[in-house]
Design a protein around this motif. Structure first.
Motif, PDB file in Angstrom:
ATOM      1  N   GLY A 274      99.081 -39.961  42.491  1.00 39.84           N
ATOM      2  CA  GLY A 274      98.556 -40.812  41.434  1.00 39.84           C
ATOM      3  C   GLY A 274      99.273 -40.514  40.130  1.00 39.84           C
ATOM      4  O   GLY A 274     100.198 -39.706  40.086  1.00 39.84           O
ATOM      5  N   GLN A 275      98.832 -41.207  39.085  1.00 45.63           N
ATOM      6  CA  GLN A 275      99.453 -41.010  37.774  1.00 45.63           C
ATOM      7  C   GLN A 275      98.416 -40.540  36.785  1.00 45.63           C
ATOM      8  O   GLN A 275      97.254 -40.914  36.883  1.00 45.63           O
ATOM      9  N   ARG A 276      98.878 -39.750  35.799  1.00 50.73           N
ATOM     10  CA  ARG A 276      97.960 -39.371  34.728  1.00 50.73           C
ATOM     11  C   ARG A 276      98.466 -39.996  33.433  1.00 50.73           C
ATOM     12  O   ARG A 276      99.662 -40.197  33.259  1.00 50.73           O
ATOM     13  N   PHE A 277      97.523 -40.299  32.574  1.00 50.99           N
ATOM     14  CA  PHE A 277      97.855 -40.879  31.280  1.00 50.99           C
ATOM     15  C   PHE A 277      97.339 -39.940  30.217  1.00 50.99           C
ATOM     16  O   PHE A 277      96.138 -39.670  30.155  1.00 50.99           O
ATOM     17  N   ASP A 278      98.251 -39.424  29.394  1.00 52.57           N
ATOM     18  CA  ASP A 278      97.884 -38.490  28.332  1.00 52.57           C
ATOM     19  C   ASP A 278      97.605 -39.322  27.080  1.00 52.57           C
ATOM     20  O   ASP A 278      98.510 -39.962  26.541  1.00 52.57           O
ATOM     21  N   THR A 279      96.352 -39.320  26.640  1.00 50.33           N
ATOM     22  CA  THR A 279      96.021 -40.139  25.468  1.00 50.33           C
ATOM     23  C   THR A 279      96.048 -39.310  24.177  1.00 50.33           C
ATOM     24  O   THR A 279      95.620 -39.782  23.131  1.00 50.33           O
ATOM     25  N   GLY A 280      96.579 -38.090  24.267  1.00 50.69           N
ATOM     26  CA  GLY A 280      96.519 -37.179  23.125  1.00 50.69           C
ATOM     27  C   GLY A 280      97.707 -37.225  22.177  1.00 50.69           C
ATOM     28  O   GLY A 280      97.762 -36.444  21.229  1.00 50.69           O
ATOM     29  N   LEU A 281      98.651 -38.133  22.441  1.00 52.09           N
ATOM     30  CA  LEU A 281      99.827 -38.277  21.571  1.00 52.09           C
ATOM     31  C   LEU A 281      99.993 -39.752  21.227  1.00 52.09           C
ATOM     32  O   LEU A 281      99.703 -40.608  22.068  1.00 52.09           O
ATOM     33  N   PRO A 282     100.500 -40.085  20.037  1.00 57.36           N
ATOM     34  CA  PRO A 282     100.604 -41.511  19.672  1.00 57.36           C
ATOM     35  C   PRO A 282     101.345 -42.354  20.712  1.00 57.36           C
ATOM     36  O   PRO A 282     100.840 -43.383  21.151  1.00 57.36           O
TER      37      PRO A 282
END
Ligand code: UTP
Length: 295
Positions: A274-282
């Motif tokens: 699967g894929q992860r999405f890092d929402t912690g950077l612009p």
């Protein structure tokens, strides 16, 4: 109770989110909106909680700053104002009822001082007690490539190996500065790894010397995907670091304690399908908004 059944999840959300300043001056990054695959605008934390619940977790603790307790309670524990509830579509009224039910599974814990990710995890020690638990980063969301969700894949591996499991993803050398990196020996090529070392944000030179994994391209490494299945032994190492005031980059880190857990009890790495999405950077938050719903 079945010994290796995982019931609890911990999500630390008490950081400052400096990389998303100035938005995080007024909105916690874990409350930033994303458009989920069901088409709803949700705060990131809600998508993470739903990932946990979909994997069969029945109790979730979130670790918050004292000043943020109210806003998380408003989202997860309190019903919307009557005037708002009355104006919602029937579907959203139903979703609101579902949220109240979800709220009953959630406990809010406090991290009084922001002393690091490892310290935030330690704040959940008394709540977790003597059980294995799922640890989830507060700013990552997941899209599985297969029918089983990413968290569910990790729980399945834990049930098979009965030791701590860290989720992994293949990462190019230029991105090593963003997360923890592991090395080890494949048990099942490109899927299950016997972890031998974990190292936080390595320099490329260090990674090339110490963290290469057989069978992988020269400029590719295995990095932490954002989900961990940990035995409660992790709290002994966190307690030791905190009592001895052993800080790294000024904070109590998790990765060095994970490495000690690995040396003492053994640890399995699992390359998530699967894929992860890092929402912690612009930039990665922006990309999440574009790509997440499409998957
Ligand atoms: P991050 O490494 O993303 O740190 O924390 P941060 O402070 O939130 O964000 P930046 O790096 O300043 O932009 C990983 C997770 O651990 C939580 C964060 O909320 C995030 O979900 N955390 C971090 C805590 O709960 N407490 C802390 O003291 C530090």
């Amino acid at each position: 109770m079945q010994k290796n059944k995982v019931r609890k999840a911990v999500i630390p959300v008490a950081g400052f989110g400096t990389r998303l300043f100035p938005a995080t001056k007024v909105v916690k990054k874990e409350l930033f909106p994303i458009i989920d695959r069901d088409g709803r605008a949700k705060p990131v934390i809600l998508a993470i909680i739903e990932e946990a619940i979909s994997a069969g977790i029945t109790e979730v603790a979130i670790v918050v700053q004292p000043d943020d307790q109210k806003v998380f309670e408003d989202l997860l524990k309190n019903p919307p104002k009557r005037e708002l509830l009355n104006k919602l579509s029937p579907q959203n009224q139903e979703y609101s009822r579902y949220l109240e039910d979800l709220g009953s599974k959630i406990t809010i814990l406090l991290q009084e001082e922001q002393l690091g990710y490892g310290h935030a995890v330690f704040c959940a020690k008394d709540w977790v007690q003597d059980e294995p638990f799922l640890l989830m980063l507060g700013d990552h969301i997941y899209a599985s490539d297969i029918e089983k969700s990413c968290a569910s894949q990790l729980l399945n591996v834990y049930e098979q190996v009965n030791q701590s499991v860290v989720s992994l993803t293949t990462t190019p050398a230029e991105n090593l500065h963003t997360s923890g990196c592991v090395t080890g020996v494949w048990q099942d090529l490109n899927s299950i790894l016997e972890v031998t070392q974990l190292y936080e944000k390595p320099a490329i030179d260090y990674a090339q010397q110490h963290l290469r994994v057989q069978g992988m391209a020269e400029n590719e490494f295995l990095c932490i995907f954002g989900l961990y299945l940990l035995t409660p032994k992790i709290f002994d190492f966190l307690a030791e670091h905190i009592n001895q005031n052993f800080r790294e980059r000024g904070e109590f880190q998790l990765t060095s304690c994970l490495d000690r857990l690995c040396q003492e009890e053994g640890m399995t790495g699992y390359v998530v399908k699967g894929q992860r999405f890092d929402t912690g950077l612009p930039d990665t938050y922006r990309q999440t908004m574009i790509d997440f719903k499409k998957l």
